[in-house]
Each structure stands twice: as structure tokens, then as C-alpha cells.
Write a protein that holds these residues in place. Structure first.
Motif, mmCIF file in Angstrom:
data_model
loop_
_atom_site.group_PDB
_atom_site.id
_atom_site.type_symbol
_atom_site.label_atom_id
_atom_site.label_comp_id
_atom_site.label_asym_id
_atom_site.label_seq_id
_atom_site.Cartn_x
_atom_site.Cartn_y
_atom_site.Cartn_z
ATOM 1 N N ARG A 182 0.818 -1.207 0.000
ATOM 2 C CA ARG A 182 0.000 0.000 0.000
ATOM 3 C C ARG A 182 0.856 1.263 0.000
ATOM 4 N NH1 ARG A 182 -2.944 0.965 5.504
ATOM 5 N NH2 ARG A 182 -0.751 1.412 5.980
ATOM 6 N N ASP A 183 1.985 1.213 0.709
ATOM 7 C CA ASP A 183 2.765 2.421 0.972
ATOM 8 C C ASP A 183 4.054 2.503 0.156
ATOM 9 O OD1 ASP A 183 0.817 2.985 2.862
ATOM 10 O OD2 ASP A 183 1.980 2.145 4.522
ATOM 11 N N VAL A 184 4.101 1.836 -0.986
ATOM 12 C CA VAL A 184 5.319 1.876 -1.809
ATOM 13 C C VAL A 184 5.749 3.323 -2.058
ATOM 14 C CG1 VAL A 184 6.307 1.370 -4.072
ATOM 15 C CG2 VAL A 184 4.884 -0.326 -2.936
ATOM 16 N N ALA A 185 4.802 4.176 -2.442
ATOM 17 C CA ALA A 185 5.142 5.563 -2.781
ATOM 18 C C ALA A 185 5.660 6.315 -1.563
ATOM 19 C CB ALA A 185 3.918 6.272 -3.363
ATOM 20 N N GLU A 186 4.975 6.203 -0.429
ATOM 21 C CA GLU A 186 5.398 6.914 0.778
ATOM 22 C C GLU A 186 6.752 6.420 1.268
ATOM 23 O OE1 GLU A 186 2.485 5.648 0.190
ATOM 24 O OE2 GLU A 186 0.923 7.137 0.608
ATOM 25 N N GLY A 217 3.105 9.381 -10.943
ATOM 26 C CA GLY A 217 1.828 8.998 -10.355
ATOM 27 C C GLY A 217 1.116 7.894 -11.104
ATOM 28 N N ARG A 218 1.864 7.016 -11.761
ATOM 29 C CA ARG A 218 1.228 5.899 -12.447
ATOM 30 C C ARG A 218 2.117 4.664 -12.377
ATOM 31 N NH1 ARG A 218 2.408 8.861 -17.764
ATOM 32 N NH2 ARG A 218 3.799 7.473 -18.927
ATOM 33 N N THR A 219 1.523 3.514 -12.623
ATOM 34 C CA THR A 219 2.206 2.236 -12.453
ATOM 35 C C THR A 219 2.612 1.666 -13.805
ATOM 36 O OG1 THR A 219 0.837 1.813 -10.494
ATOM 37 C CG2 THR A 219 2.051 -0.053 -11.405
ATOM 38 N N ASP A 220 3.901 1.585 -14.021
ATOM 39 C CA ASP A 220 4.435 0.963 -15.235
ATOM 40 C C ASP A 220 3.985 -0.504 -15.295
ATOM 41 O OD1 ASP A 220 6.825 -0.825 -16.400
ATOM 42 O OD2 ASP A 220 6.963 1.154 -17.349
ATOM 43 N N PRO A 221 3.724 -1.055 -16.487
ATOM 44 C CA PRO A 221 3.277 -2.454 -16.590
ATOM 45 C C PRO A 221 4.224 -3.449 -15.914
ATOM 46 C CG PRO A 221 2.937 -1.346 -18.676
ATOM 47 C CD PRO A 221 3.687 -0.381 -17.804
ATOM 48 N N ARG A 222 5.521 -3.200 -15.982
ATOM 49 C CA ARG A 222 6.462 -4.107 -15.321
ATOM 50 C C ARG A 222 6.309 -4.044 -13.803
ATOM 51 N NH1 ARG A 222 11.514 -1.401 -18.161
ATOM 52 N NH2 ARG A 222 9.990 0.327 -17.992
ATOM 53 N N VAL A 223 6.094 -2.856 -13.301
ATOM 54 C CA VAL A 223 5.877 -2.698 -11.860
ATOM 55 C C VAL A 223 4.557 -3.339 -11.460
ATOM 56 C CG1 VAL A 223 5.535 -1.029 -10.001
ATOM 57 C CG2 VAL A 223 7.281 -0.612 -11.747
ATOM 58 N N GLU A 265 -8.641 -6.822 3.050
ATOM 59 C CA GLU A 265 -9.418 -6.100 2.051
ATOM 60 C C GLU A 265 -8.654 -4.888 1.504
ATOM 61 O OE1 GLU A 265 -13.471 -5.300 3.079
ATOM 62 O OE2 GLU A 265 -13.976 -7.436 3.216
ATOM 63 N N ILE A 266 -7.621 -4.449 2.212
ATOM 64 C CA ILE A 266 -6.731 -3.454 1.606
ATOM 65 C C ILE A 266 -6.078 -4.058 0.365
ATOM 66 C CG2 ILE A 266 -4.633 -2.084 1.942
ATOM 67 C CD1 ILE A 266 -5.396 -1.868 4.911
ATOM 68 N N LEU A 267 -5.713 -5.334 0.454
ATOM 69 C CA LEU A 267 -5.192 -6.024 -0.726
ATOM 70 C C LEU A 267 -6.222 -6.045 -1.844
ATOM 71 C CD1 LEU A 267 -3.251 -9.163 0.581
ATOM 72 C CD2 LEU A 267 -2.318 -6.984 -0.177
ATOM 73 N N ASP A 268 -7.493 -6.271 -1.485
ATOM 74 C CA ASP A 268 -8.562 -6.247 -2.497
ATOM 75 C C ASP A 268 -8.603 -4.896 -3.201
ATOM 76 O OD1 ASP A 268 -9.245 -8.793 -1.652
ATOM 77 O OD2 ASP A 268 -10.933 -8.120 -0.415
ATOM 78 N N GLN A 269 -8.484 -3.830 -2.402
ATOM 79 C CA GLN A 269 -8.538 -2.486 -2.973
ATOM 80 C C GLN A 269 -7.340 -2.220 -3.891
ATOM 81 O OE1 GLN A 269 -11.103 -0.364 -2.662
ATOM 82 N NE2 GLN A 269 -12.156 -1.936 -1.465
ATOM 83 N N ILE A 270 -6.185 -2.695 -3.494
ATOM 84 C CA ILE A 270 -4.995 -2.533 -4.340
ATOM 85 C C ILE A 270 -5.183 -3.254 -5.665
ATOM 86 C CG2 ILE A 270 -2.541 -3.139 -4.548
ATOM 87 C CD1 ILE A 270 -2.340 -2.745 -1.487
ATOM 88 N N HIS A 280 -2.945 6.725 -5.584
ATOM 89 C CA HIS A 280 -3.732 6.936 -4.362
ATOM 90 C C HIS A 280 -3.432 5.824 -3.370
ATOM 91 C CE1 HIS A 280 -6.602 3.663 -5.208
ATOM 92 N NE2 HIS A 280 -6.481 4.013 -6.458
ATOM 93 N N ARG A 281 -3.780 6.070 -2.119
ATOM 94 C CA ARG A 281 -3.528 5.121 -1.030
ATOM 95 C C ARG A 281 -4.757 4.253 -0.844
ATOM 96 N NH1 ARG A 281 -3.055 4.980 4.946
ATOM 97 N NH2 ARG A 281 -0.947 4.265 5.480
ATOM 98 N N ALA A 282 -4.608 2.960 -0.994
ATOM 99 C CA ALA A 282 -5.740 2.043 -0.844
ATOM 100 C C ALA A 282 -6.237 2.059 0.599
ATOM 101 C CB ALA A 282 -5.329 0.637 -1.243
ATOM 102 N N ARG A 283 -7.541 2.063 0.756
ATOM 103 C CA ARG A 283 -8.139 2.029 2.086
ATOM 104 C C ARG A 283 -9.514 1.388 2.024
ATOM 105 N NH1 ARG A 283 -7.254 6.526 4.528
ATOM 106 N NH2 ARG A 283 -5.919 7.483 2.961
ATOM 107 N N VAL A 284 -9.948 0.843 3.143
ATOM 108 C CA VAL A 284 -11.285 0.282 3.263
ATOM 109 C C VAL A 284 -12.205 1.385 3.759
ATOM 110 C CG1 VAL A 284 -12.704 -1.473 4.392
ATOM 111 C CG2 VAL A 284 -10.337 -2.002 3.734
#
Length: 321
Positions: A182-186, A217-223, A265-270, A280-284
Motif C-alpha cells: 500500500r505504501d510503496v510511494a510513501e 503517479g502511475r504504475t508501469d506495466p512491469r511494476v 481487504e486493503i489487498l482487495d482495494q490494491i 492513491h492510497r488504498a483504504r477500506v
């Protein structure tokens, strides 16, 4: 909280104030965790707040206290000295440490678990990445598994504690790995990567690519593919941890089950966001958390009703009911 302190037999005014401080720390900084603790018996809650309060305080010394790394290291060393001196002499004048010392004494929590935890906190002062899973597991042993093992005597078990311990450690680990995703960016902002470098490299990912994702602010396909692989690993650990819930005291199961559901469920949101962890930061959501907590509360009320009606109960169960 005063009723919980009464239920736990905590009468000393300064110690009560110490536990109240830990409760405020838990409520402010660990909302999902705090919500789940409301499902525990009142006599259990102060101990959980104390363990959380100490862990959060030490973590803040490392991450949020400011100053040069040497200054943060000195502050962490001071925390460590005060804790272990308190364990030796049986008291401390610092309220957070006073509460955790009392909890450790009441529940027989091993000194080595605090040593493991503080060792991992020291790693955060100098270690910025982990070459492989084995290296990361050394960190997680102290930062997360030790917390699960500290909690176990507070929760109680229906078996030998040693049999439940691997599952308790795994739950702490699963929570921590969820945070890492969840917090890779932070974490990048703090100069750290808590994902095994060799596993990222298998998908063509390195720190520079992660930093590019953070900047744009975006996720490369490899990432995305690498994060999906980490996601699957974490899911498997949750499955193992879930097998330990029936080994806990029945009155503790709704709390831990609720925490497991909400955190997983944070994993679900991710996953549902297609691993957009840099946007954005995933949250329930609040409504979902309320629904899960309400279901847990229904279980608690049923269990307490049965406990009151039973004739032959362990002393701890009668007290918790």
C-alpha cells in the motif's frame, strides 16, 4: 476506558494515566487496529493499547522525529535503554514504557521479542532496501512477527501457545507486507524500498523505475506485474494466518478475524485499482469497516452470552464474559 482498566485490575493512578495515553495513540494512529480491539473483552484492551503505543512511539522516533540520522539513532538508543532498564528494575517514569512494562509482567511477554522489535527499528536508520526475501524476513521478524507473538498471551489460546505462535507471527507479517504494498510511494519518499530487489528484478523493476512511477503517479506495466506477484505472496501468508484463529480463545477470535478481514481487504482495494499505488492510497471505506465490525460485535455478544450460561469455564473466560 476506565471500565477496561477496572476490568484489568489496573488501579494505580499513574499507571492508569499511562494506559490512557497508549489508548489515545492507538485511536489516533491505528484506526483499523483500534476498531478491532473494541471487540476484545475490556480486560484485554489496555494491554493491546500498551503494545501498540510502544511500537508506534518507537517507530515515530525513527521515521518522524526529524533531525540527523545520528540524532534519531541516539533517541532510539535512549528508548531501548529505558525499556530494558525498566524490565530489569520493574518500573519506568516514562508513561508509554510504564504501560508496556506492566503488560509484559502481567502476560509474561518475552524480553527477546522487544529486542527483535528494536533491532528492526534500528535497521530503518541505515537500511534502505533488501536484496532478497531472506533479508526482508529478518526485518519483518522484528517489525511485525514479534508484535503478533507479543499479542498471543493477551489473546489466549485453546492449545499450547507454541502451536499457535507460527500463525500469530504470520498474521503480523501479513499486515506488514500489506503495508509495504500500500505504501510503496510513501516509503520511497523516505528513501526506502521494502520489496525484495531480486523478486522485482525478475520483472525488470528496479528502484529507478519505482521512482519514475512515483514521480509520474502511475504504475508501469512491469511494476504492476511485480506488485501482483508480491500480492500473491501476501495472500498466501494470510491463508496460513487464518488457520490460527480457531486456536485462539473463543472470545478473542472475533477481534482477530475482523482485523484479518479488514486488512486483507486493503489487498482487495490494491488489486481492484490495478495496482495504482502511486496514484492513491488504498483504504477500506468507513461503511465497510462498520459492517465488518458490526458482524464481529454480533459474534462477541453471542459468545459472551454462551459463556455466562456455561457452568464450567476457565477463570479467564468467566472474567472476560
Amino acid at each position: 476506558m476506565s471500565s477496561a482498566l477496572d476490568a484489568a485490575g489496573i488501579t494505580d493512578p499513574r499507571l492508569r494515566a499511562a494506559y490512557l495515553l497508549c489508548r489515545r495513540i492507538n485511536a489516533r494512529h491505528g484506526k483499523t487496529y483500534y476498531l478491532a480491539t473494541r471487540l476484545l473483552a475490556p480486560c484485554q484492551r489496555p494491554a493491546v493499547h500498551a503494545l501498540y503505543g510502544f511500537a508506534r512511539w518507537a517507530d515515530d522516533v525513527v521515521d518522524h522525529a526529524g533531525g540527523h540520522p545520528d540524532e534519531r539513532a541516539a533517541r532510539l538508543d535512549a528508548v531501548s535503554r529505558e525499556l530494558f532498564a525498566g524490565l530489569d528494575r520493574g518500573h519506568s517514569d516514562h508513561p508509554v514504557i510504564a504501560a508496556v512494562l506492566d503488560t509484559a509482567r502481567r502476560y509474561g511477554i518475552r524480553r527477546s521479542l522487544f529486542e527483535d522489535f528494536l533491532r528492526s527499528m534500528r535497521m530503518d536508520l541505515t537500511v534502505t532496501e533488501y536484496p532478497d526475501r531472506r533479508a526482508l524476513d529478518v526485518y519483518v521478524r522484528g517489525s511485525a512477527e514479534a508484535i503478533g507473538l507479543e499479542m498471543l498471551p493477551v489473546l489466549g489460546t485453546v492449545c499450547d501457545e507454541e502451536d499457535a505462535a507460527p500463525h500469530a507471527a504470520a498474521l503480523g507479517k501479513a499486515f506488514q507486507l500489506t503495508n509495504f504494498l500500500r505504501d510503496v510511494a510513501e516509503d520511497l519518499d523516505l528513501g526506502r524500498v521494502y520489496l525484495p530487489a531480486d523478486e522485482l528484478a525478475a520483472f525488470g523493476v528496479d528502484r529507478d523505475l519505482l521512482l519514475w512511477c512515483r514521480q509520474h503517479g502511475r504504475t508501469d506495466p512491469r511494476v504492476r506485474a511485480a506488485l501482483a506477484d508480491q500480492h500473491a505472496t501476501t495472500r498466501a501468508i494470510y491463508r496460513f494466518a487464518r488457520d490460527g484463529i480457531p486456536l485462539l480463545h473463543p472470545l478473542s477470535r472475533p477481534c482477530i478475524g475482523t482485523a484479518l478481514v479488514l486488512y486483507s481487504e486493503i489487498l482487495d482495494q490494491i488489486e481492484a485499482s490495478d495496482f495504482a499505488v502511486f496514484a492513491h492510497r488504498a483504504r477500506v471505506g468507513h461503511l465497510r469497516r462498520a459492517r465488518v465490525a458490526t458482524a464481529g460485535l454480533v459474534q462477541v455478544l453471542r459468545l459472551r452470552s454462551r459463556a455466562r450460561g456455561a457452568r464450567h469455564l476457565p477463570a479467564a473466560t468467566r472474567r472476560w464474559a
